[in-house]
Structure formats: C-alpha cells, structure tokens
Design an enzyme around this catalytic site. Sequence first.
Site, PDB file in Angstrom:
ATOM      1  N   ASP A 181       6.617   2.949  -2.490  1.00 53.89           N
ATOM      2  CA  ASP A 181       7.520   2.074  -3.256  1.00 53.89           C
ATOM      3  C   ASP A 181       6.835   0.776  -3.670  1.00 53.89           C
ATOM      4  O   ASP A 181       7.042   0.285  -4.789  1.00 53.89           O
ATOM      5  CB  ASP A 181       8.758   1.714  -2.424  1.00 53.89           C
TER       6      ASP A 181
ATOM      7  N   ARG B 223       3.770   9.715  -2.525  1.00 50.31           N
ATOM      8  CA  ARG B 223       4.413   9.894  -1.225  1.00 50.31           C
ATOM      9  C   ARG B 223       3.362  10.281  -0.183  1.00 50.31           C
ATOM     10  O   ARG B 223       2.445  11.076  -0.465  1.00 50.31           O
ATOM     11  CB  ARG B 223       5.447  11.016  -1.370  1.00 50.31           C
TER      12      ARG B 223
ATOM     13  N   GLU C  60      19.286   6.792   6.014  1.00 46.14           N
ATOM     14  CA  GLU C  60      19.174   7.218   7.421  1.00 46.14           C
ATOM     15  C   GLU C  60      20.201   6.501   8.288  1.00 46.14           C
ATOM     16  O   GLU C  60      20.534   6.967   9.376  1.00 46.14           O
ATOM     17  CB  GLU C  60      17.771   6.902   7.958  1.00 46.14           C
TER      18      GLU C  60
ATOM     19  N   TYR D 253      14.373   4.892  14.183  1.00 48.76           N
ATOM     20  CA  TYR D 253      14.168   4.320  12.842  1.00 48.76           C
ATOM     21  C   TYR D 253      15.500   3.889  12.242  1.00 48.76           C
ATOM     22  O   TYR D 253      15.648   2.765  11.765  1.00 48.76           O
ATOM     23  CB  TYR D 253      13.480   5.369  11.950  1.00 48.76           C
TER      24      TYR D 253
ATOM     25  N   THR E 182       0.827  -1.221   0.000  1.00 48.33           N
ATOM     26  CA  THR E 182       0.000   0.000   0.000  1.00 48.33           C
ATOM     27  C   THR E 182       0.859   1.267   0.000  1.00 48.33           C
ATOM     28  O   THR E 182       0.349   2.356  -0.215  1.00 48.33           O
ATOM     29  CB  THR E 182      -0.904   0.048   1.259  1.00 48.33           C
ATOM     30  N   GLY E 183       2.157   1.109   0.248  1.00 52.99           N
ATOM     31  CA  GLY E 183       3.033   2.271   0.339  1.00 52.99           C
ATOM     32  C   GLY E 183       3.461   2.792  -1.025  1.00 52.99           C
ATOM     33  O   GLY E 183       3.095   2.232  -2.073  1.00 52.99           O
TER      34      GLY E 183
ATOM     35  N   SER F 129       7.907   3.846   8.363  1.00 56.45           N
ATOM     36  CA  SER F 129       8.966   4.504   7.590  1.00 56.45           C
ATOM     37  C   SER F 129       9.148   5.988   7.923  1.00 56.45           C
ATOM     38  O   SER F 129       9.997   6.646   7.336  1.00 56.45           O
ATOM     39  CB  SER F 129       8.668   4.351   6.093  1.00 56.45           C
TER      40      SER F 129
ATOM     41  N   ASP G 241       1.668  -9.459   8.568  1.00 52.55           N
ATOM     42  CA  ASP G 241       2.177  -8.331   9.344  1.00 52.55           C
ATOM     43  C   ASP G 241       3.595  -8.664   9.780  1.00 52.55           C
ATOM     44  O   ASP G 241       3.840  -9.782  10.262  1.00 52.55           O
ATOM     45  CB  ASP G 241       1.260  -8.120  10.568  1.00 52.55           C
TER      46      ASP G 241
ATOM     47  N   ALA H 123       7.978  -3.206   3.555  1.00 54.56           N
ATOM     48  CA  ALA H 123       7.129  -2.764   4.669  1.00 54.56           C
ATOM     49  C   ALA H 123       7.985  -2.198   5.793  1.00 54.56           C
ATOM     50  O   ALA H 123       9.059  -2.721   6.089  1.00 54.56           O
ATOM     51  CB  ALA H 123       6.297  -3.928   5.189  1.00 54.56           C
TER      52      ALA H 123
ATOM     53  N   LYS I  28      16.681   0.113  11.353  1.00 54.67           N
ATOM     54  CA  LYS I  28      17.002  -0.243   9.960  1.00 54.67           C
ATOM     55  C   LYS I  28      18.420  -0.811   9.857  1.00 54.67           C
ATOM     56  O   LYS I  28      18.701  -1.644   9.003  1.00 54.67           O
ATOM     57  CB  LYS I  28      16.855   0.984   9.060  1.00 54.67           C
TER      58      LYS I  28
END
Length: 323
Positions: free
Chosen positions: A15, A184, A127, A149, A12-13, A84, A58, A81, A153
Amino acid sequence: MIKKRALITGITGMDGSHLADLLLEKGYEVFGMERRTSTPNRTNIEHLEGKITFVNGDLSDQMSLLRCLKKTKPDEVYNLAAQSFVYASFITPEQSSDVDGLGVLRMLEAIREYGKPVKFYQASTSEMFGKVQETPQKETTTFYPRSPYGVAKLYGHWITKNYRESYGMFNCCGILFNHESERRGVEFVTRKITDGVARIHLGLQDKIVLGNLDAKRDWGYAPDYVEAMWLMVQQDEPDDYVISTGKTYSIREFLDYSFKHIGITDWSKYVGQDERYMRPSEVDLLRGDSSKALKNLGWKPKTSLEEMVGKMIDNDIKQLGEK
Ligand code: NAP
Ligand code: G4F
C-alpha cells in the site's frame, strides 16, 4: 504553488508504494518512512528512488517518530506500517501487538508533541470483524477479532478515534477489506497462488500447498483502495469508512480464476493442503458494505477480481521469465 507534504509509514510495503505513486501524481512532496533491516527489500519502491525522500523510523521507537515529523513537516500522515501478516501474529503476538497497537499510539503522541496541525490516516482492517456478527459488515457492525493482529488493530482503531474525540485531532480510520496487487508479499494467499500458478505455467513448480480453502474474502485491487485513503483525508470532517467491493469469494474460487487464466479448469492435481498453513482461529467470511464511502467520498472499486487476478499472474510470469 506550495506543495502539500505527506509522510507515509510502511513505504516499502504494497500500500505504501501505491499511495506514494498516487500522491506524486497529485503533486505532493512525499516522504517515506523506512525501518532498518539487515537486508533492505526495496522491490516495491525502486521506481520511487529520486522522486521521494526516505526517512528512518520505527513504530516501536517513540522518539524516532517525533524526529520523522520534525524532519518532514507533513500536512498529512498515512500510518500504513504494521506487522500485517495475520498468521505471523500467532507466532509473535507480543511484537505484533506492540507495532500494530501501541505503534499507533506512539505516532499519535508524536503528532501531539509536534504540535502543528496534521491530518492522520490509520490503516484499520476488516480483520477487526473476525467472527462476523452480521453480513455485510459496515462501520456500525460489532467487532470480534480472531487473531492477535486483529486485536492489536482494534486497539489502533479505537485509540485513533479516542485521540480525535479527546484532542480534536483530524484522525480518520479506513476499515479496508483485503486488497491485493502485483506488489503483494508472497506469503499472502493471493500472491502465493498467482506466483505458484505462474511457476506451474513456466514448468518451475508442480504444486501449490495451501491451508484452509473454504475461507471467503472480499478482495479488491490496492491501487483503487489507496485512492479511498486519500479521499478520506481530503474531507472537512474526519470520519471512519469501510472500503470493500461487496463481493466475496472462497480461496477455491480464487484458484478457479487463477488456473483459468492459464487455461486449466481442473486444478486438483496442482493444489495440496497442509496443516501448517491453518490458523489457530480463522476468519471464515468477510463481505463489506462500502455504501458510506460511495455516498460521502464518491468512492467505489474499479477493478474486478478476474481483472486483478489476470494482472497479478501476467506480472508474475513476466518477472519469473526475466529472472
Ligand atoms: P505490507 O505490504 O506488509 O507493508 C507493511 C509495511 O510496514 C512494510 O513497509 C514494513 O516494512 C512496515 N513495517 C513493519 N513493521 C514496522 C515497524 N515496526 N516500524 C516501521 N515500519 C514497519 O502491508 P500492506 O498490505 O501494504 O498493508 C498496509 C497497512 O494496511 C498495514 O497496516 C495493514 O495491516 C493494513 N491493511 C492491509 C490490508 C490488505 O489487505 N493489504 C487490509 C486492511 C488493512 P518492512 O519492509 O521493513 O517489513
Ligand atoms: O492472504 P491472507 O494471509 O490474508 P488475511 O489473513 O485475510 O489478512 C489480510 O487481509 C486483512 C484484511 O482483512 C489485512 F488486515 C491483513 O493485513 C492481510 O493483508 O489469508 C487469507 C485467507 C485466510 O483465511 C487463510 O487461512 O487465506 C487462507 N489461506 C489458505 N491457505 C492461506 C493459505 N493464507 C496464507 N497466507 N497462506 C496459505 O497457504
């Protein structure tokens, strides 16, 4: 001809939806993993309905991931996923770490348990460079994350490499610098600006209120970047790649381009600043060196910042006009 099968998490995002478009174009059978939400937001994937198969899973639920693999029997898994939004990771650090860090481990464990050969792509991020130790940043640059985050990551990045080395899995990490598109989320600074500029243009809003205007980012266009993900997975040997444009601009410069697109040169009266959008610790500067991707994958960015800003604002004006 047998179609290759790809499972994309985070469908759904931004990317996820662009990658699905690309893989469909390439003749793949595409499966998109969605999680349950009280009010599903399918804005980015409405056009994919009937073209791909949706499965429920999930990253915080181990068995759901194994079931997704068994159901979809993928040749390739793209793990896009994540929680983010960097700012949100300061508010919900534990949930962000669980999904963005341990979620990667859960997917890798699910692949091991599934037992068939699967090529795995992990969405790593610039990041992780955080308080940058050299500029431009490349694959060998020391990491120094500056948010929960970024730290989570980094765990996802290293566990992906570790499983590659420990179990001989085909795992690759794309260290992608910021990339944006018409899809976005509106809380990210670029879309917040293009949506705000479109509203100002249409007389629907007076001001855009932002945080730190001096941070610099290396912004590319998401449809260009999903192509790099696919190329990494098509290689004979798995490896990790920086994907970036090599150019950096401040938020102020992004505002210059955005307001220029609607004919405004002095935007000072349209932009405010508020402490509530500042972060406890900031990433001041990102600029990537993607020469390894050019050499090994033949990848380079195609879309300039100015072009991308134009596409985003035109799309926001159109969407708001339709509403
Ligand atoms: P995005 O638009 O925020 O999409 C994130 C996706 O993850 C959404 O589909 C979201 O689903 C899903 N998700 C969140 N928590 C989940 C969970 N617990 N289980 C399953 N799905 C979950 O992000 P993006 O910009 O497309 O980025 C894609 C990936 O690349 C992310 O991993 C991001 O961290 C990474 N990345 C992004 C950039 C960038 O500049 N865009 C740069 C480097 C790396 P819902 O719709 O249900 O929330
Ligand atoms: O758009 P942002 O929220 O993106 P950020 O933090 O760079 O993270 C994005 O890129 C990462 C890759 O480097 C991804 F891994 C991550 O998932 C995400 O896609 O903020 C960009 C900059 C920051 O310095 C922030 O402080 O913009 C500054 N900013 C200033 N005012 C603002 C605002 N950011 C947001 N979101 N909202 C503001 O009002």
